[in-house]
Structure formats: structure tokens, C-alpha cells
Design a protein around this motif. Sequence first.
Motif, PDB file in Angstrom:
ATOM      1  N   ALA A 186       0.843  -1.197   0.000  1.00  6.55           N
ATOM      2  CA  ALA A 186       0.000   0.000   0.000  1.00  6.55           C
ATOM      3  C   ALA A 186       0.876   1.244   0.000  1.00  6.55           C
ATOM      4  O   ALA A 186       1.982   1.242   0.544  1.00  6.55           O
ATOM      5  N   PHE A 187       0.382   2.296  -0.648  1.00  5.31           N
ATOM      6  CA  PHE A 187       1.043   3.590  -0.513  1.00  5.31           C
ATOM      7  C   PHE A 187       0.060   4.564   0.123  1.00  5.31           C
ATOM      8  O   PHE A 187      -1.129   4.582  -0.184  1.00  5.31           O
ATOM      9  N   LEU A 188       0.580   5.351   1.053  1.00  2.29           N
ATOM     10  CA  LEU A 188      -0.254   6.164   1.929  1.00  2.29           C
ATOM     11  C   LEU A 188      -0.403   7.580   1.391  1.00  2.29           C
ATOM     12  O   LEU A 188       0.560   8.323   1.266  1.00  2.29           O
ATOM     13  N   PHE A 189      -1.657   7.932   1.077  1.00  3.24           N
ATOM     14  CA  PHE A 189      -1.953   9.306   0.659  1.00  3.24           C
ATOM     15  C   PHE A 189      -3.462   9.473   0.603  1.00  3.24           C
ATOM     16  O   PHE A 189      -4.164   8.588   0.128  1.00  3.24           O
ATOM     17  N   PRO A 190      -3.992  10.607   1.096  1.00  4.42           N
ATOM     18  CA  PRO A 190      -5.447  10.816   1.064  1.00  4.42           C
ATOM     19  C   PRO A 190      -5.980  10.781  -0.359  1.00  4.42           C
ATOM     20  O   PRO A 190      -5.290  11.147  -1.309  1.00  4.42           O
ATOM     21  N   GLY A 191      -7.206  10.326  -0.514  1.00  2.00           N
ATOM     22  CA  GLY A 191      -7.823  10.234  -1.834  1.00  2.00           C
ATOM     23  C   GLY A 191      -8.122  11.607  -2.392  1.00  2.00           C
ATOM     24  O   GLY A 191      -8.818  12.409  -1.782  1.00  2.00           O
ATOM     25  N   THR A 192      -7.554  11.924  -3.536  1.00  2.00           N
ATOM     26  CA  THR A 192      -7.810  13.189  -4.221  1.00  2.00           C
ATOM     27  C   THR A 192      -8.069  12.876  -5.684  1.00  2.00           C
ATOM     28  O   THR A 192      -7.563  11.897  -6.227  1.00  2.00           O
ATOM     29  N   LEU A 243       3.522   2.911  -9.178  1.00  2.00           N
ATOM     30  CA  LEU A 243       2.936   2.300  -7.983  1.00  2.00           C
ATOM     31  C   LEU A 243       1.599   1.626  -8.250  1.00  2.00           C
ATOM     32  O   LEU A 243       1.287   0.594  -7.642  1.00  2.00           O
ATOM     33  N   SER A 244       0.801   2.197  -9.134  1.00  3.89           N
ATOM     34  CA  SER A 244      -0.550   1.667  -9.358  1.00  3.89           C
ATOM     35  C   SER A 244      -0.544   0.270  -9.944  1.00  3.89           C
ATOM     36  O   SER A 244      -1.562  -0.423  -9.934  1.00  3.89           O
ATOM     37  N   THR A 245       0.604  -0.178 -10.435  1.00  3.64           N
ATOM     38  CA  THR A 245       0.681  -1.514 -11.018  1.00  3.64           C
ATOM     39  C   THR A 245       0.787  -2.611  -9.962  1.00  3.64           C
ATOM     40  O   THR A 245       0.565  -3.788 -10.277  1.00  3.64           O
ATOM     41  N   PHE A 246       1.122  -2.232  -8.723  1.00  2.39           N
ATOM     42  CA  PHE A 246       1.270  -3.275  -7.703  1.00  2.39           C
ATOM     43  C   PHE A 246       0.843  -2.855  -6.303  1.00  2.39           C
ATOM     44  O   PHE A 246       0.806  -3.692  -5.403  1.00  2.39           O
ATOM     45  N   ALA A 247       0.494  -1.587  -6.084  1.00  2.19           N
ATOM     46  CA  ALA A 247       0.150  -1.118  -4.742  1.00  2.19           C
ATOM     47  C   ALA A 247      -1.219  -0.454  -4.712  1.00  2.19           C
ATOM     48  O   ALA A 247      -1.674   0.123  -5.701  1.00  2.19           O
ATOM     49  N   THR A 248      -1.869  -0.547  -3.568  1.00  5.96           N
ATOM     50  CA  THR A 248      -3.180   0.083  -3.355  1.00  5.96           C
ATOM     51  C   THR A 248      -3.001   1.384  -2.585  1.00  5.96           C
ATOM     52  O   THR A 248      -2.225   1.456  -1.632  1.00  5.96           O
ATOM     53  N   GLN A 249      -3.709   2.414  -3.012  1.00  8.69           N
ATOM     54  CA  GLN A 249      -3.636   3.694  -2.323  1.00  8.69           C
ATOM     55  C   GLN A 249      -4.529   3.650  -1.082  1.00  8.69           C
ATOM     56  O   GLN A 249      -5.728   3.365  -1.166  1.00  8.69           O
ATOM     57  N   VAL A 250      -3.942   3.926   0.076  1.00  8.94           N
ATOM     58  CA  VAL A 250      -4.688   3.885   1.337  1.00  8.94           C
ATOM     59  C   VAL A 250      -4.537   5.219   2.052  1.00  8.94           C
ATOM     60  O   VAL A 250      -3.694   6.055   1.703  1.00  8.94           O
ATOM     61  N   CYS A 251      -5.367   5.414   3.073  1.00  8.42           N
ATOM     62  CA  CYS A 251      -5.315   6.651   3.828  1.00  8.42           C
ATOM     63  C   CYS A 251      -5.725   6.405   5.270  1.00  8.42           C
ATOM     64  O   CYS A 251      -6.332   5.385   5.606  1.00  8.42           O
ATOM     65  N   LEU A 252      -5.382   7.346   6.110  1.00  3.71           N
ATOM     66  CA  LEU A 252      -5.931   7.428   7.454  1.00  3.71           C
ATOM     67  C   LEU A 252      -7.140   8.346   7.385  1.00  3.71           C
ATOM     68  O   LEU A 252      -7.376   9.010   6.373  1.00  3.71           O
TER      69      LEU A 252
END
Length: 258
Positions: free
Chosen positions: A104-110, A156-165
Amino acid sequence: MDGDNEFNDSNTRRRICTACERPSTVCLCDSIPPEPLSTTTQIVILQHPHEQRHRLATVPVLNKCLRNCQTIIGRRLRRGDSVLLDSLHDAASEQNTNRSPRVAFLFPGTDPTLSVEINDWKSSVVDSDVNEFFLIAFDGTWKHAKEMVSASFPFLSTFATQVCLTYDVRVDGATKFGSDLTLRKEPFGGCMSTMEAVARCLRILEPKGLEIESRLVDVIRSMVKIQASFLKPTNRRPKLLRKSKDDEKKINSRSFCT
């Protein structure tokens, strides 16, 4: 860390602690764990070059606290930057899947991308044998972080999911005057330093997450406390104060007239 650390710096007049590598006046050796904390989660941080020189950067301290944490200096992530990330990318390609359930890579959804709350992401992992996660974070100002995520997204989008707090763009971010965990003004509610964000994620991802989070948060709190001791008390500017008194007189005058 012990109390016999030497302080030296051949390039500046400030004395630098050779253990925590911070100026002696803001040494954190009493707060940093004597041995780096071990985690099953492996962490990769992309740090903007400008942030590397910032005196309030938390990533150097985080690297002192965690064993499985590596930092890459740059403006985007791409193939060749990290052996670990390359291997995760290749593994996802070999399995003919867009994303690995562990990365996962951490960043708020924008816009135009959406993120998944990290609790929901972990709960969605069907394989109960998955106990090792990979977390990618971005260290920089809000503007720089958005640019780094956008530039890194094709890779990153090829192997990781974008997640957030949890966050809320409608709420003002914390300030150094209103929180014992804030070193700089945050853009909106839920934003925090990179070190605190990683600590909150590890609470969710690690078997002993609460303990690890507590240790890291204690270090941040010490950093803020030390920094606060150098802050000058803020007074309202005379012009603003005078204006407030004038407004008060107008209100009293109107009340009297009515």
C-alpha cells in the motif's frame, strides 16, 4: 542511546550529537529507543529533496527508531529506485494481477484517484496467512507530496493500493500551538507528520502495533516539546488590537442607541 554521546560538527558552529545526529540543543537520545524497533511491515519513504534539509523533518528520526525502514530521496518513484519495490512490481506482473494484497502507498484520496481507509484495506485481505505488509509513504509539504504521488502513480498503481488514514478537508489542520504532536501547520484535518502517519499505520498493520505506535508517538511528543521551548510567545499586533477596540466601541454605541 547513552548519556556519553559525543557532540561534534566540523562544518558549523553547532555541536551535533553523533548518535541521533541532531544539534545538541535538541538531542533526542533520551527518547529514541536504544535499539531500532523491529516490524514485520517494511516501510519505504520517498522524501522530497527540499524536505531533506528541513530542520523539523521527522524521517531521519523515524529511521533511527525503526529497523525495516528505508528512505529514497527524490521527486518520484520508478523502476530502479529500490530493489524491494522492483521485486514487488515484478511479483505482481508475474502473477498477472494489478495489485499485491500486501502493498500500500499512503496518501489521502484526491481526484482523480481514490484511496481506501487503511483499516478497510487490511480487512479486505482474504489470505489469512498474510502477516507481512509493505507501506510506502511520501515526505514533503502537502504541495510536494501531491506532486510526488502523481509522478509515482504510473509505477505504484501496477502493484500497490492507495490507502489513507481518516481525514477531512473541510476541517482546518492542527497547528504547533494546539497539539503536542504537531511541528508545523497542517493543511486540513487528519494531516500529520510522516513519522506520526507511519506510527498510526503500524498500529493497524503490526501484531504489536499499539506498543510500536506508543513508542514512536512518545518520540514525536518529545520533539514537539523541545521545539516549543524555543518558540517566542505570540502577541496580537497593535494595529489589530486597536481595530478590535474600535469595533467594540461601535457595538457598544449601537447597543446604547437601540
